[in-house]
Motif scaffolding. Structure first.
Motif, mmCIF file in Angstrom:
data_model
loop_
_atom_site.group_PDB
_atom_site.id
_atom_site.type_symbol
_atom_site.label_atom_id
_atom_site.label_comp_id
_atom_site.label_asym_id
_atom_site.label_seq_id
_atom_site.Cartn_x
_atom_site.Cartn_y
_atom_site.Cartn_z
ATOM 1 N N ASP A 68 0.834 -1.214 0.000
ATOM 2 C CA ASP A 68 0.000 0.000 0.000
ATOM 3 C C ASP A 68 0.861 1.253 0.000
ATOM 4 O O ASP A 68 0.582 2.217 -0.730
ATOM 5 N N ASN A 69 1.925 1.242 0.792
ATOM 6 C CA ASN A 69 2.834 2.380 0.865
ATOM 7 C C ASN A 69 3.521 2.624 -0.482
ATOM 8 O O ASN A 69 3.637 3.770 -0.941
ATOM 9 N N VAL A 70 3.954 1.550 -1.123
ATOM 10 C CA VAL A 70 4.598 1.675 -2.441
ATOM 11 C C VAL A 70 3.613 2.219 -3.467
ATOM 12 O O VAL A 70 3.965 3.072 -4.296
ATOM 13 N N GLU A 71 2.380 1.763 -3.416
ATOM 14 C CA GLU A 71 1.363 2.262 -4.349
ATOM 15 C C GLU A 71 1.115 3.752 -4.141
ATOM 16 O O GLU A 71 0.995 4.511 -5.110
ATOM 17 N N GLU A 72 1.066 4.200 -2.879
ATOM 18 C CA GLU A 72 0.858 5.619 -2.596
ATOM 19 C C GLU A 72 2.019 6.447 -3.145
ATOM 20 O O GLU A 72 1.814 7.490 -3.775
ATOM 21 N N LYS A 73 3.239 5.969 -2.901
ATOM 22 C CA LYS A 73 4.408 6.722 -3.370
ATOM 23 C C LYS A 73 4.491 6.721 -4.893
ATOM 24 O O LYS A 73 4.929 7.700 -5.500
ATOM 25 N N THR A 74 4.074 5.632 -5.512
ATOM 26 C CA THR A 74 4.062 5.580 -6.966
ATOM 27 C C THR A 74 3.075 6.600 -7.527
ATOM 28 O O THR A 74 3.370 7.283 -8.512
ATOM 29 N N GLU A 75 1.922 6.720 -6.888
ATOM 30 C CA GLU A 75 0.946 7.725 -7.323
ATOM 31 C C GLU A 75 1.488 9.135 -7.147
ATOM 32 O O GLU A 75 1.226 10.012 -7.966
ATOM 33 N N LEU A 76 2.261 9.360 -6.075
ATOM 34 C CA LEU A 76 2.850 10.681 -5.851
ATOM 35 C C LEU A 76 3.944 10.995 -6.879
ATOM 36 O O LEU A 76 4.162 12.153 -7.223
ATOM 37 N N LEU A 77 4.637 9.973 -7.360
ATOM 38 C CA LEU A 77 5.728 10.189 -8.309
ATOM 39 C C LEU A 77 5.259 10.272 -9.760
ATOM 40 O O LEU A 77 6.037 10.667 -10.631
ATOM 41 N N ALA A 78 4.028 9.936 -10.019
ATOM 42 C CA ALA A 78 3.519 9.976 -11.390
ATOM 43 C C ALA A 78 3.622 11.376 -11.997
ATOM 44 O O ALA A 78 4.075 11.519 -13.138
ATOM 45 N N PRO A 79 3.241 12.449 -11.283
ATOM 46 C CA PRO A 79 3.395 13.787 -11.875
ATOM 47 C C PRO A 79 4.864 14.146 -12.142
ATOM 48 O O PRO A 79 5.176 14.813 -13.123
ATOM 49 N N VAL A 80 5.758 13.679 -11.272
ATOM 50 C CA VAL A 80 7.188 13.954 -11.484
ATOM 51 C C VAL A 80 7.660 13.276 -12.764
ATOM 52 O O VAL A 80 8.382 13.868 -13.572
ATOM 53 N N ALA A 81 7.243 12.046 -12.966
ATOM 54 C CA ALA A 81 7.631 11.328 -14.186
ATOM 55 C C ALA A 81 7.064 12.030 -15.420
ATOM 56 O O ALA A 81 7.748 12.150 -16.449
ATOM 57 N N HIS A 82 5.827 12.509 -15.301
ATOM 58 C CA HIS A 82 5.219 13.232 -16.423
ATOM 59 C C HIS A 82 5.992 14.520 -16.715
ATOM 60 O O HIS A 82 6.245 14.855 -17.877
ATOM 61 N N ALA A 83 6.378 15.239 -15.647
ATOM 62 C CA ALA A 83 7.142 16.489 -15.815
ATOM 63 C C ALA A 83 8.495 16.202 -16.452
ATOM 64 O O ALA A 83 8.957 16.947 -17.326
ATOM 65 N N LEU A 84 9.140 15.117 -16.041
ATOM 66 C CA LEU A 84 10.433 14.751 -16.644
ATOM 67 C C LEU A 84 10.267 14.407 -18.120
ATOM 68 O O LEU A 84 11.128 14.738 -18.939
#
Length: 170
Positions: A68-84
Protein backbone atom coordinates in the motif's frame (compact mmCIF):
# COMPACT_ATOMS: atom_id res chain seq x y z
CA UNK A 1 -0.60 -90.70 35.02
CA UNK A 2 0.31 -91.67 31.75
CA UNK A 3 1.77 -89.38 29.20
CA UNK A 4 0.36 -89.94 25.82
CA UNK A 5 1.28 -88.57 22.55
CA UNK A 6 -1.79 -86.34 22.46
CA UNK A 7 -0.83 -84.95 25.87
CA UNK A 8 2.69 -84.13 24.73
CA UNK A 9 1.31 -82.41 21.63
CA UNK A 10 -1.11 -80.42 23.79
CA UNK A 11 1.70 -79.43 26.13
CA UNK A 12 3.88 -78.30 23.21
CA UNK A 13 0.98 -76.36 21.75
CA UNK A 14 0.33 -74.69 25.12
CA UNK A 15 4.00 -73.77 25.50
CA UNK A 16 4.09 -72.39 21.94
CA UNK A 17 0.96 -70.38 22.68
CA UNK A 18 2.56 -68.92 25.84
CA UNK A 19 5.77 -68.03 23.95
CA UNK A 20 3.66 -66.48 21.21
CA UNK A 21 1.69 -64.42 23.74
CA UNK A 22 4.95 -63.22 25.40
CA UNK A 23 6.40 -62.11 22.05
CA UNK A 24 3.14 -60.48 21.06
CA UNK A 25 3.05 -58.64 24.39
CA UNK A 26 6.60 -57.31 23.77
CA UNK A 27 5.74 -56.27 20.22
CA UNK A 28 2.56 -54.57 21.36
CA UNK A 29 4.48 -52.79 24.13
CA UNK A 30 7.03 -51.48 21.59
CA UNK A 31 4.20 -50.44 19.24
CA UNK A 32 2.56 -48.62 22.16
CA UNK A 33 5.78 -46.70 22.92
CA UNK A 34 6.22 -45.86 19.24
CA UNK A 35 2.65 -44.59 18.97
CA UNK A 36 3.10 -42.43 22.10
CA UNK A 37 6.30 -40.97 20.57
CA UNK A 38 4.45 -40.24 17.30
CA UNK A 39 1.64 -38.58 19.28
CA UNK A 40 4.14 -36.37 21.16
CA UNK A 41 5.91 -35.44 17.92
CA UNK A 42 2.59 -34.61 16.26
CA UNK A 43 1.60 -32.45 19.23
CA UNK A 44 4.93 -30.58 19.09
CA UNK A 45 4.54 -30.06 15.33
CA UNK A 46 1.05 -28.64 15.85
CA UNK A 47 2.39 -26.12 18.40
CA UNK A 48 5.26 -25.14 16.08
CA UNK A 49 2.88 -24.81 13.12
CA UNK A 50 0.64 -22.54 15.20
CA UNK A 51 3.66 -20.28 15.90
CA UNK A 52 4.70 -20.33 12.24
CA UNK A 53 1.14 -19.56 11.17
CA UNK A 54 1.04 -16.49 13.44
CA UNK A 55 4.41 -15.28 12.11
CA UNK A 56 3.33 -15.79 8.49
CA UNK A 57 0.10 -13.90 9.19
CA UNK A 58 2.05 -10.98 10.71
CA UNK A 59 4.45 -11.03 7.74
CA UNK A 60 1.52 -10.93 5.30
CA UNK A 61 0.04 -7.92 7.12
CA UNK A 62 3.39 -6.11 6.95
CA UNK A 63 3.72 -6.99 3.27
CA UNK A 64 0.25 -5.64 2.55
CA UNK A 65 1.09 -2.37 4.35
CA UNK A 66 4.34 -2.13 2.39
CA UNK A 67 2.52 -2.70 -0.92
CA UNK A 68 0.00 0.00 0.00
CA UNK A 69 2.83 2.38 0.86
CA UNK A 70 4.60 1.68 -2.44
CA UNK A 71 1.36 2.26 -4.35
CA UNK A 72 0.86 5.62 -2.60
CA UNK A 73 4.41 6.72 -3.37
CA UNK A 74 4.06 5.58 -6.97
CA UNK A 75 0.95 7.72 -7.32
CA UNK A 76 2.85 10.68 -5.85
CA UNK A 77 5.73 10.19 -8.31
CA UNK A 78 3.52 9.98 -11.39
CA UNK A 79 3.40 13.79 -11.88
CA UNK A 80 7.19 13.95 -11.48
CA UNK A 81 7.63 11.33 -14.19
CA UNK A 82 5.22 13.23 -16.42
CA UNK A 83 7.14 16.49 -15.82
CA UNK A 84 10.43 14.75 -16.64
CA UNK A 85 8.92 13.44 -19.85
CA UNK A 86 7.80 16.94 -20.82
CA UNK A 87 11.24 18.32 -19.91
CA UNK A 88 12.89 15.75 -22.17
CA UNK A 89 10.57 16.71 -25.00
CA UNK A 90 11.33 20.41 -24.47
CA UNK A 91 15.07 19.75 -24.42
CA UNK A 92 14.79 17.82 -27.68
CA UNK A 93 12.97 20.76 -29.24
CA UNK A 94 15.62 23.22 -27.99
CA UNK A 95 18.39 21.00 -29.32
CA UNK A 96 16.68 20.81 -32.69
CA UNK A 97 16.27 24.60 -32.75
CA UNK A 98 19.95 25.12 -31.90
CA UNK A 99 20.91 22.63 -34.61
CA UNK A 100 18.76 24.52 -37.14
CA UNK A 101 20.26 27.90 -36.16
CA UNK A 102 23.77 26.46 -36.27
CA UNK A 103 23.17 25.02 -39.73
CA UNK A 104 21.80 28.30 -41.02
CA UNK A 105 24.71 30.28 -39.50
CA UNK A 106 27.20 27.83 -40.99
CA UNK A 107 25.63 28.04 -44.43
CA UNK A 108 25.48 31.86 -44.23
CA UNK A 109 29.14 31.93 -43.17
CA UNK A 110 30.06 29.70 -46.12
CA UNK A 111 28.19 31.95 -48.49
CA UNK A 112 29.79 35.16 -47.15
CA UNK A 113 33.25 33.88 -46.23
CA UNK A 114 35.01 36.28 -48.58
CA UNK A 115 33.21 39.26 -47.06
CA UNK A 116 33.92 37.99 -43.53
CA UNK A 117 37.63 37.61 -44.35
CA UNK A 118 37.70 41.16 -45.71
CA UNK A 119 35.98 42.48 -42.56
CA UNK A 120 38.49 40.65 -40.35
CA UNK A 121 41.40 42.13 -42.32
CA UNK A 122 40.02 45.66 -42.05
CA UNK A 123 39.25 45.14 -38.37
CA UNK A 124 42.84 44.12 -37.72
CA UNK A 125 44.08 47.19 -39.60
CA UNK A 126 41.76 49.41 -37.57
CA UNK A 127 43.01 47.94 -34.30
CA UNK A 128 46.64 48.45 -35.33
CA UNK A 129 45.98 52.05 -36.39
CA UNK A 130 44.17 52.71 -33.12
CA UNK A 131 47.09 51.31 -31.14
CA UNK A 132 49.61 53.44 -33.03
CA UNK A 133 47.59 56.65 -32.83
CA UNK A 134 46.37 56.22 -29.27
CA UNK A 135 46.92 59.48 -27.33
CA UNK A 136 49.00 59.11 -24.19
CA UNK A 137 47.26 59.91 -20.96
CA UNK A 138 48.48 63.12 -19.32
CA UNK A 139 47.25 62.22 -15.83
CA UNK A 140 49.21 59.00 -15.57
CA UNK A 141 52.95 59.37 -15.64
CA UNK A 142 54.26 55.92 -16.27
CA UNK A 143 57.63 55.10 -17.55
CA UNK A 144 57.55 53.72 -21.02
CA UNK A 145 58.44 50.08 -21.12
CA UNK A 146 61.53 49.11 -23.05
CA UNK A 147 60.84 47.04 -26.09
CA UNK A 148 62.87 43.98 -26.83
CA UNK A 149 64.47 43.26 -30.18
CA UNK A 150 61.82 40.69 -30.91
CA UNK A 151 59.04 43.23 -30.33
CA UNK A 152 60.80 45.76 -32.57
CA UNK A 153 61.04 43.20 -35.38
CA UNK A 154 57.37 42.28 -34.98
CA UNK A 155 56.32 45.88 -35.64
CA UNK A 156 55.81 45.65 -39.36
CA UNK A 157 53.14 47.73 -40.98
CA UNK A 158 49.85 45.88 -41.32
CA UNK A 159 47.70 46.07 -44.40
CA UNK A 160 44.73 44.01 -45.54
CA UNK A 161 46.89 42.36 -48.19
CA UNK A 162 49.34 40.96 -45.61
CA UNK A 163 46.67 39.23 -43.51
CA UNK A 164 45.76 35.81 -44.83
CA UNK A 165 42.74 33.78 -43.95
CA UNK A 166 42.11 30.08 -44.34
CA UNK A 167 40.18 30.56 -47.56
CA UNK A 168 43.13 32.28 -49.32
CA UNK A 169 45.78 29.69 -48.35
CA UNK A 170 45.82 26.73 -50.69
Amino acid sequence: MEITLGGIAGLIAALAFVVLVIFLARVLSNVNRTLESVANTTENLERQLDGITMEVTALLHKTNRLVDNVEEKTELLAPVAHALDELGTSLNEVTESVRTVSTSVHSAADENKEQIAQAVRWGSVAVELFKKNKPESSTTKERPRRRTRREKKAETPVSPDLIQTDDTIK
